[in-house]
Design a protein around this motif. Sequence first.
Motif, mmCIF file in Angstrom:
data_model
loop_
_atom_site.group_PDB
_atom_site.id
_atom_site.type_symbol
_atom_site.label_atom_id
_atom_site.label_comp_id
_atom_site.label_asym_id
_atom_site.label_seq_id
_atom_site.Cartn_x
_atom_site.Cartn_y
_atom_site.Cartn_z
ATOM 1 N N THR A 233 17.443 48.560 57.296
ATOM 2 C CA THR A 233 18.022 49.436 56.268
ATOM 3 C C THR A 233 19.457 48.995 55.993
ATOM 4 N N VAL A 235 22.735 50.168 53.589
ATOM 5 C CA VAL A 235 23.324 51.153 52.676
ATOM 6 C C VAL A 235 24.654 50.584 52.195
ATOM 7 N N GLU A 283 25.909 54.188 45.258
ATOM 8 C CA GLU A 283 25.391 53.844 46.583
ATOM 9 C C GLU A 283 23.922 53.484 46.466
ATOM 10 N N THR A 285 20.490 52.172 48.774
ATOM 11 C CA THR A 285 19.859 51.986 50.084
ATOM 12 C C THR A 285 18.670 51.055 49.924
ATOM 13 N N THR A 287 15.543 49.091 51.901
ATOM 14 C CA THR A 287 14.742 49.189 53.116
ATOM 15 C C THR A 287 13.620 48.157 53.095
#
Length: 297
Positions: A233, A235, A283, A285, A287
Amino acid sequence: MLVVDDSATDRRLVGGLLEKQADWKAIYAADGLQALTQIEMQHPDVVVTDLIMPRMNGRELVQAVRRRFPEVPVILITAKGSEQIAVKALQYGAASYVSKKALAQKLPRTVEKVLAAVREGRTQTRLMSLMTRSESKFILENDPDMVAALCSHLKQTMHCVRLADESDRIRMGIAVQEALLNALYHGNLEIGPNMHEMEYAELDRLVRERRERPPYCHRRIHVFVKLSTDEATYVIRDEGPGFDPSRLPDPRDPKNLGQPGGRGILLMRTFMDEVRYNEKGNEVTLTKRLRSKASAA
């Protein structure tokens, strides 16, 4: 460098662009089947291929290379009419793409990016494969050199993630790099999507100017990384004004493939299992999951 195109003229054009770079030598194939033979015999560092070809097109070539030579990255050359094949080829394992109308400006830079990802990965594979879990945080100023250094570091740590093969790790590295560059240039420095059309000197001048002027100079890039053997992950948050993610055109739609903006988001969404923005749009993220888990989801 293996150049694959059924047009002899286009093959030589692409090969000529590559051979302008120091130590780069082009070899050629007229279609996907010839390309597989060349890869087996010549072991090229990278394959640059057209999409629409007889016998075996670019998408089929990407699938075959991924299956038989996963350590060899493939870069696509897209043109009007080939967008649907390009989207599928990226999904099947291509490392990047360049529009035919922007070859002179973008092809050498794209090839160098992909080769850098390959080189960095190979030197760290054994050590990083011993890591089982890692969490880290970084706060970066708007310094392109530091962003490049962090990209290099994160690509090295990807070898602790037993999610996929070398090809997948190269693609993960490119996705994270695109997210960091978006945070720097489009987020904190608020440079528009037309930056890719600017001359290098003009862009460099603008970046230097904004790095020293408020409010840009006070902004930072925040990066949180969590790695385990079955999930990665990333971020990445900038301190720019953000944007409305709901209004972002889907870059996976073939009609948006040639647009000046959205290339980085296309690569992120294609190469990662999940890409999620916060409400403000500053932002993202990213994955990547173990394949069996991703398939079951």
